[in-house]
Design an enzyme around this catalytic site. Structure first.
Site, PDB file in Angstrom:
ATOM      1  N   THR A  39       0.846  -1.198   0.000  1.00 48.52           N
ATOM      2  CA  THR A  39       0.000   0.000   0.000  1.00 48.52           C
ATOM      3  C   THR A  39       0.883   1.250   0.000  1.00 48.52           C
ATOM      4  N   LEU A  40       0.312   2.369  -0.441  1.00 49.20           N
ATOM      5  CA  LEU A  40       1.074   3.622  -0.481  1.00 49.20           C
ATOM      6  C   LEU A  40       1.037   4.295   0.896  1.00 49.20           C
ATOM      7  N   THR A  43       5.961   4.659   5.886  1.00 53.55           N
ATOM      8  CA  THR A  43       5.958   4.356   7.318  1.00 53.55           C
ATOM      9  C   THR A  43       4.796   5.081   7.982  1.00 53.55           C
ATOM     10  N   LYS A  53      -1.599   7.084  16.166  1.00 53.31           N
ATOM     11  CA  LYS A  53      -2.587   8.051  16.653  1.00 53.31           C
ATOM     12  C   LYS A  53      -3.951   7.381  16.841  1.00 53.31           C
ATOM     13  N   ILE A 182       8.663   7.563  20.296  1.00 52.70           N
ATOM     14  CA  ILE A 182       7.926   6.301  20.122  1.00 52.70           C
ATOM     15  C   ILE A 182       7.702   5.631  21.469  1.00 52.70           C
ATOM     16  N   ILE A 269      14.820   2.915  20.022  1.00 50.61           N
ATOM     17  CA  ILE A 269      16.031   3.712  20.288  1.00 50.61           C
ATOM     18  C   ILE A 269      16.416   4.563  19.082  1.00 50.61           C
ATOM     19  N   HIS A 442     -11.797  33.594  23.389  1.00 54.36           N
ATOM     20  CA  HIS A 442     -11.970  33.131  24.760  1.00 54.36           C
ATOM     21  C   HIS A 442     -13.218  32.256  24.839  1.00 54.36           C
TER      22      HIS A 442
HETATM   23  P1  FAD Z   1       8.779   6.656   4.734  1.00 60.06           P
HETATM   24  O1  FAD Z   1       7.459   7.078   5.250  1.00 60.06           O
HETATM   25  O2  FAD Z   1       9.598   5.743   5.563  1.00 60.06           O
HETATM   26  O3  FAD Z   1       8.506   6.037   3.318  1.00 60.06           O
HETATM   27  C1  FAD Z   1       9.498   5.470   2.540  1.00 60.06           C
HETATM   28  C2  FAD Z   1       8.872   4.422   1.643  1.00 60.06           C
HETATM   29  O4  FAD Z   1       9.850   4.011   0.719  1.00 60.06           O
HETATM   30  C3  FAD Z   1       8.446   3.169   2.377  1.00 60.06           C
HETATM   31  O5  FAD Z   1       7.091   2.897   2.132  1.00 60.06           O
HETATM   32  C4  FAD Z   1       9.331   2.065   1.808  1.00 60.06           C
HETATM   33  O6  FAD Z   1       8.634   0.834   1.648  1.00 60.06           O
HETATM   34  C5  FAD Z   1       9.704   2.637   0.458  1.00 60.06           C
HETATM   35  N1  FAD Z   1      10.985   2.155  -0.055  1.00 60.06           N
HETATM   36  C6  FAD Z   1      12.177   2.104   0.591  1.00 60.06           C
HETATM   37  N2  FAD Z   1      13.136   1.650  -0.228  1.00 60.06           N
HETATM   38  C7  FAD Z   1      12.533   1.420  -1.421  1.00 60.06           C
HETATM   39  C8  FAD Z   1      13.003   0.954  -2.666  1.00 60.06           C
HETATM   40  N3  FAD Z   1      14.290   0.659  -2.869  1.00 60.06           N
HETATM   41  N4  FAD Z   1      12.103   0.824  -3.682  1.00 60.06           N
HETATM   42  C9  FAD Z   1      10.786   1.125  -3.494  1.00 60.06           C
HETATM   43  N5  FAD Z   1      10.299   1.578  -2.345  1.00 60.06           N
HETATM   44  C10 FAD Z   1      11.161   1.732  -1.318  1.00 60.06           C
HETATM   45  N6  FAD Z   1       6.164  11.623  12.183  1.00 60.06           N
HETATM   46  C11 FAD Z   1       5.360  12.690  12.414  1.00 60.06           C
HETATM   47  O7  FAD Z   1       5.609  13.762  11.868  1.00 60.06           O
HETATM   48  N7  FAD Z   1       4.277  12.593  13.247  1.00 60.06           N
HETATM   49  C12 FAD Z   1       3.967  11.450  13.882  1.00 60.06           C
HETATM   50  O8  FAD Z   1       2.992  11.396  14.627  1.00 60.06           O
HETATM   51  C13 FAD Z   1       4.798  10.313  13.669  1.00 60.06           C
HETATM   52  N8  FAD Z   1       4.526   9.149  14.287  1.00 60.06           N
HETATM   53  C14 FAD Z   1       5.317   8.057  14.044  1.00 60.06           C
HETATM   54  C15 FAD Z   1       5.035   6.887  14.716  1.00 60.06           C
HETATM   55  C16 FAD Z   1       5.814   5.758  14.503  1.00 60.06           C
HETATM   56  C17 FAD Z   1       5.483   4.486  15.241  1.00 60.06           C
HETATM   57  C18 FAD Z   1       6.895   5.819  13.573  1.00 60.06           C
HETATM   58  C19 FAD Z   1       7.716   4.599  13.307  1.00 60.06           C
HETATM   59  C20 FAD Z   1       7.192   6.991  12.913  1.00 60.06           C
HETATM   60  C21 FAD Z   1       6.412   8.128  13.146  1.00 60.06           C
HETATM   61  N9  FAD Z   1       6.686   9.350  12.529  1.00 60.06           N
HETATM   62  C22 FAD Z   1       5.896  10.435  12.780  1.00 60.06           C
HETATM   63  C23 FAD Z   1       7.802   9.509  11.587  1.00 60.06           C
HETATM   64  C24 FAD Z   1       7.298   9.458  10.120  1.00 60.06           C
HETATM   65  O9  FAD Z   1       6.628   8.237   9.925  1.00 60.06           O
HETATM   66  C25 FAD Z   1       8.462   9.609   9.166  1.00 60.06           C
HETATM   67  O10 FAD Z   1       9.199  10.771   9.463  1.00 60.06           O
HETATM   68  C26 FAD Z   1       7.951   9.709   7.741  1.00 60.06           C
HETATM   69  O11 FAD Z   1       7.189   8.574   7.391  1.00 60.06           O
HETATM   70  C27 FAD Z   1       9.117   9.864   6.753  1.00 60.06           C
HETATM   71  O12 FAD Z   1       8.631   9.954   5.466  1.00 60.06           O
HETATM   72  P2  FAD Z   1       9.507   9.488   4.209  1.00 60.06           P
HETATM   73  O13 FAD Z   1       8.641   9.736   3.025  1.00 60.06           O
HETATM   74  O14 FAD Z   1      10.842  10.088   4.267  1.00 60.06           O
HETATM   75  O15 FAD Z   1       9.733   7.918   4.407  1.00 60.06           O
HETATM   76  P1  NAI Z   2      14.074   8.929  19.497  1.00 64.30           P
HETATM   77  O1  NAI Z   2      15.344   9.363  18.898  1.00 64.30           O
HETATM   78  O2  NAI Z   2      12.944   9.880  19.631  1.00 64.30           O
HETATM   79  O3  NAI Z   2      14.327   8.342  20.954  1.00 64.30           O
HETATM   80  C1  NAI Z   2      15.222   7.296  21.187  1.00 64.30           C
HETATM   81  C2  NAI Z   2      15.601   7.322  22.643  1.00 64.30           C
HETATM   82  O4  NAI Z   2      16.310   6.141  22.935  1.00 64.30           O
HETATM   83  C3  NAI Z   2      16.513   8.493  23.005  1.00 64.30           C
HETATM   84  O5  NAI Z   2      16.002   9.117  24.155  1.00 64.30           O
HETATM   85  C4  NAI Z   2      17.861   7.832  23.247  1.00 64.30           C
HETATM   86  O6  NAI Z   2      18.641   8.515  24.204  1.00 64.30           O
HETATM   87  C5  NAI Z   2      17.433   6.474  23.748  1.00 64.30           C
HETATM   88  N1  NAI Z   2      18.398   5.402  23.554  1.00 64.30           N
HETATM   89  C6  NAI Z   2      19.232   5.207  22.502  1.00 64.30           C
HETATM   90  N2  NAI Z   2      19.945   4.076  22.678  1.00 64.30           N
HETATM   91  C7  NAI Z   2      19.547   3.549  23.869  1.00 64.30           C
HETATM   92  C8  NAI Z   2      19.898   2.388  24.591  1.00 64.30           C
HETATM   93  N3  NAI Z   2      20.790   1.530  24.118  1.00 64.30           N
HETATM   94  N4  NAI Z   2      19.305   2.154  25.784  1.00 64.30           N
HETATM   95  C9  NAI Z   2      18.364   3.023  26.264  1.00 64.30           C
HETATM   96  N5  NAI Z   2      17.995   4.146  25.620  1.00 64.30           N
HETATM   97  C10 NAI Z   2      18.569   4.387  24.417  1.00 64.30           C
HETATM   98  O7  NAI Z   2      13.649   7.635  18.631  1.00 64.30           O
HETATM   99  P2  NAI Z   2      12.305   6.827  18.566  1.00 64.30           P
HETATM  100  O8  NAI Z   2      11.459   7.088  19.760  1.00 64.30           O
HETATM  101  O9  NAI Z   2      12.679   5.431  18.240  1.00 64.30           O
HETATM  102  O10 NAI Z   2      11.605   7.466  17.312  1.00 64.30           O
HETATM  103  C11 NAI Z   2      12.258   7.495  16.038  1.00 64.30           C
HETATM  104  C12 NAI Z   2      11.839   8.685  15.245  1.00 64.30           C
HETATM  105  O11 NAI Z   2      10.513   8.558  14.801  1.00 64.30           O
HETATM  106  C13 NAI Z   2      11.893   9.961  16.081  1.00 64.30           C
HETATM  107  O12 NAI Z   2      13.144  10.565  15.891  1.00 64.30           O
HETATM  108  C14 NAI Z   2      10.812  10.802  15.531  1.00 64.30           C
HETATM  109  O13 NAI Z   2      11.351  11.721  14.629  1.00 64.30           O
HETATM  110  C15 NAI Z   2       9.902   9.836  14.777  1.00 64.30           C
HETATM  111  N6  NAI Z   2       8.603   9.783  15.459  1.00 64.30           N
HETATM  112  C16 NAI Z   2       7.875  10.925  15.569  1.00 64.30           C
HETATM  113  C17 NAI Z   2       6.678  10.943  16.238  1.00 64.30           C
HETATM  114  C18 NAI Z   2       5.946  12.219  16.358  1.00 64.30           C
HETATM  115  O14 NAI Z   2       6.249  13.155  15.656  1.00 64.30           O
HETATM  116  N7  NAI Z   2       4.945  12.316  17.239  1.00 64.30           N
HETATM  117  C19 NAI Z   2       6.126   9.740  16.852  1.00 64.30           C
HETATM  118  C20 NAI Z   2       6.997   8.602  16.725  1.00 64.30           C
HETATM  119  C21 NAI Z   2       8.165   8.646  16.028  1.00 64.30           C
END
Ligand code: FAD
Ligand code: NAI
Length: 463
Positions: A39-40, A43, A53, A182, A269, A442
Site C-alpha cells: 500500500t502507499l 511508514t 494516533k 515512540i 532507540i 476566549h
Molecule cells: P517513509 O514514510 O519511511 O517512506 C518510505 C517508503 O519508501 C516506504 O514505504 C518504503 O517501503 C519505500 N521504499 C524504501 N526503499 C525502497 C526501494 N528501494 N524501492 C521502493 N520503495 C522503497 N512523524 C510525524 O511527523 N508525526 C507522527 O505522529 C509520527 N509518528 C510516528 C510513529 C511511529 C510508530 C513511527 C515509526 C514513525 C512516526 N513518525 C511520525 C515519523 C514518520 O513516519 C516519518 O518521518 C515519515 O514517514 C518519513 O517519510 P519518508 O517519506 O521520508 O519515508
Molecule cells: P528517538 O530518537 O525519539 O528516541 C530514542 C531514545 O532512545 C533516546 O532518548 C535515546 O537517548 C534512547 N536510547 C538510545 N539508545 C539507547 C539504549 N541503548 N538504551 C536506552 N535508551 C537508548 O527515537 P524513537 O522514539 O525510536 O523514534 C524514532 C523517530 O521517529 C523519532 O526521531 C521521531 O522523529 C519519529 N517519530 C515521531 C513521532 C511524532 O512526531 N509524534 C512519533 C513517533 C516517532
C-alpha cells in the site's frame, strides 16, 4: 520518442515521496513513483503516525473512563476493553488513508511502479526486473528501526514500533527501551490499557532535543500516570524464555546490574535511513557518517539528476518535514524555487497531555545570545481549568533586544494544534509583543500563548 520514460521518478511513497510525485504531476511533469509495500503512504500511514494516533486516541477514551476523569464530570462508566475492535478501527484508518493516496495518484496521473527500485545509473532504475528511465530521480526511501545490538526482535515478546501497535493482548509488564517519542507514545497506549510500563532511557532525561523545562515537566506528568522511568540506564541484553523476557540493565555511568522481567519489550532507540539495496554504489553516491544522503538546499545530491528528501536525508525524522521537502523538490525540478525553512519544523508528542515545540530550546537560545522568557501555566487558563486539565504550560522565548520569538514550547491537551500558531508567527518574524497584542478567542487553550507572550514583558493578566 522521448529520451526518458518519465520526467520524474520518485523512489518511495511515504509522505515525502507521494507528495513529491503528486506535486511534480500537478506541475505538468510525467511522473512515476516506485513503492515496494503493498500500500502507499510509507511508514507514516502504514505503521507510523496514523496507526499510532488511532491507538492513542482510542486508549485516551478508555483511560478517561477508567481513571475517573469522566466520573469527575458526572459520567459514571466502567469500561470494558474490546482490543480486537480497537485494532479494527486502527486498521480501518490505515486502509482509508492509504487507499486515499492511491486515489490521488490516479487523479493526478502518477504511475505507481510496484516493487523495489534499484539504480542502474543516474537516470535508470530496475523495478521488479524492468528497467525504467527518468530525467530526474528522487530518493525518498525513508527510514527503519535502529536495532539494538544483541537484541533480536521477534515481534511477539521483543517488538519494534510495528509490533507494539499490533499486540494481540495487553501485556502485564512492558519494558520500553528508549524514552524518546515512540517509547512515550506507545508506552502510554499500553499503560492506559492496563500494562505496567517501565521506560529505560540511556540519558539522564527523557525526550532528547526538547526544551529542558518540558523534559522535566513531562517526566513528572508521566510518572503521575503510572509510567516508571529508569534514566541514566543502559540495557546490556534481553533474553527470552517461555514467552517472557528478562531485560538486563545497568547504570550508564557504571554500577550494579539489575534484571527486569517483562511480557513485552519495545525497542525504540531511534530510526536509521533506508539505503540498503538501492544500488547507490552504481551512481557513486556516498553516505555521510550517519548513513544519510547529503543534499544542498534544493535537495540535489552530488549526482546530477538525483535528488533526495525525507527521513533518508539529515534533519528531524518527521512526516511534515518530509512532505514539505516533497513539495519543494518537485518545484525545484520544475524550475521553480522550492524552499523549506528547517529552523521552523514543529515537533509534537501525541501523549496526554500533548507536548509540542518549535524553534530553539531555552538552553540553545541562551548559548546564542541574550534572551527573555515568558512562561504561563495552564492552571491559569480558564478553558484548561474548566476541562480539568491543569497540567502543563506555554513558554515563549524571545531575543532580549529585538523581541523576535526564537522558540515556543507547550504542554497541554491540544499542544499539537496550538503549535501551528507559534510556527506561523515565527515564520512571519513575529515579536512576543506581536503575539501579545493579537486577539485570541476566549475561552481557548490558545490564550495561554498570548499570556506567555505577555509574560515575556513581565505582564501576564491571569497569574
Ligand atoms: P517513509 O514514510 O519511511 O517512506 C518510505 C517508503 O519508501 C516506504 O514505504 C518504503 O517501503 C519505500 N521504499 C524504501 N526503499 C525502497 C526501494 N528501494 N524501492 C521502493 N520503495 C522503497 N512523524 C510525524 O511527523 N508525526 C507522527 O505522529 C509520527 N509518528 C510516528 C510513529 C511511529 C510508530 C513511527 C515509526 C514513525 C512516526 N513518525 C511520525 C515519523 C514518520 O513516519 C516519518 O518521518 C515519515 O514517514 C518519513 O517519510 P519518508 O517519506 O521520508 O519515508
Ligand atoms: P528517538 O530518537 O525519539 O528516541 C530514542 C531514545 O532512545 C533516546 O532518548 C535515546 O537517548 C534512547 N536510547 C538510545 N539508545 C539507547 C539504549 N541503548 N538504551 C536506552 N535508551 C537508548 O527515537 P524513537 O522514539 O525510536 O523514534 C524514532 C523517530 O521517529 C523519532 O526521531 C521521531 O522523529 C519519529 N517519530 C515521531 C513521532 C511524532 O512526531 N509524534 C512519533 C513517533 C516517532
Amino acid at each position: 520518442m522521448a529520451e526518458y520514460d518519465y520526467d520524474v521518478l520518485v523512489i518511495g511513497a511515504g509522505p515525502g515521496g507521494y507528495v513529491a510525485a503528486i506535486r511534480a504531476a500537478q506541475l505538468g511533469l510525467k511522473t512515476a513513483c516506485a513503492e515496494s509495500r503493498e500500500t502507499l503512504g510509507g511508514t507514516c500511514l502504514n505503521v507510523g503516525c496514523i496507526p499510532s494516533k488511532a491507538m492513542l486516541h482510542a486508549s485516551e477514551y478508555f483511560d478517561a473512563a477508567a481513571n475517573g476523569a469522566m466520573a469527575k464530570m458526572g459520567i459514571k462508566v466502567t469500561p470494558e476493553l474490546d482490543l480486537e475492535a480497537m485494532h479494527g478501527q486502527r486498521l480501518d484508518a490505515v486502509k482509508g488513508l492509504t487507499g486515499g493516496i492511491e486515489f490521488l495518484f490516479k487523479k493526478n496521473k502518477v504511475t505507481w511502479l510496484k516493487g523495489r527500485a534499484s539504480f542502474e545509473d543516474a537516470h535508470s532504475v530496475t523495478v521488479n526486473g524492468e528497467e525504467v528511465t527518468a530525467k530526474n530521480i528522487v530518493i525518498a526511501t525513508g527510514s527503519s528501526v535502529t536495532p539494538l545490538p544483541g537484541v533480536e526482535i521477534d515481534q511477539k515478546v521483543v517488538v519494534d514500533s510495528t509490533g507494539a501497535l499490533e499486540l494481540p493482548k495487553v501485556p502485564g509488564k512492558m519494558v520500553v527501551i528508549g524514552g524518546g517519542v515512540i517509547g512515550l507514545e506507545l508506552g502510554s497506549v499500553w499503560r492506559r490499557l492496563g500494562a505496567e510500563v517501565t521506560v529505560v532511557e540511556y540519558l539522564d532525561q527523557i525526550l532528547p532535543g526538547f526544551d529542558g523545562d518540558v523534559r522535566k515537566e513531562a517526566a513528572k506528568i508521566f510518572k503521575k500516570q503510572g509510567i516508571a522511568f529508569k534514566t541514566g540506564t543502559k540495557v546490556t541484553g534481553v533474553t527470552v524464555n517461555g514467552g517472557k523476557a528478562t531485560v538486563s540493565v545497568e547504570p550508564a555511568k557504571g554500577g550494579d546490574a539489575e534484571q527486569i522481567e517483562a511480557d513485552v519489550v519495545l525497542v525504540s532507540i531511534g530510526r536509521k535511513p533506508n539505503t540498503d539495496g538501492l544500488g547507490l554504489d552504481k551512481i557513486g553516491l556516498e553516505l555521510n557518517q550517519r548513513g544519510q544522503i547529503e543534499t544542498d538546499h534544493s535537495f540535489r545530491t552530488k549526482v546530477d539528476g538525483v535528488w533526495a528528501i525525507g527521513d533518508v536525508i539529515p534533519g528531524p525524522m518527521l512526516a511534515h518535514k518530509a512532505e514539505d521537502e516533497g513539495i519543494a523538490v518537485a518545484e525545484n525540478i520544475a524550475g521553480q524555487t522550492g524552499i523549506v525553512n528547517h529552523d521552523l519544523i514543529p515537533s509534537v508528542v501525541y501523549t496526554w497531555p500533548e507536548i509540542a515545540g518549535v524553534g530553539l530550546t531555552e538552553e540553545t537560545a541562551k548559548e546564542k545570545g541574550e534572551i527573555k522568557v515568558g512562561k504561563f501555566p495552564m492552571a491559569g487558563n480558564s478553558r484548561a481549568k474548566t476541562n480539568h486539565e491543569p497540567e502543563g504550560f506555554v513558554k515563549v522565548i524571545a531575543d532580549a533586544k529585538s523581541d523576535r520569538v526564537l522558540g515556543v514550547w507547550i504542554i497541554t491537551s491540544v499542544a499539537g494544534t496550538m503549535i501551528a500558531q507559534a510556527t506561523q508567527a515565527m515564520e512571519f518574524g513575529a515579536t512576543s509583543e506581536d503575539i501579545a497584542y493579537t486577539c485570541h478567542a476566549h475561552p481557548t487553550h490558545s490564550e495561554a500563548i498570548k499570556e506567555a507572550a505577555m509574560a515575556v514583558q513581565g505582564k501576564p493578566i491571569h497569574v
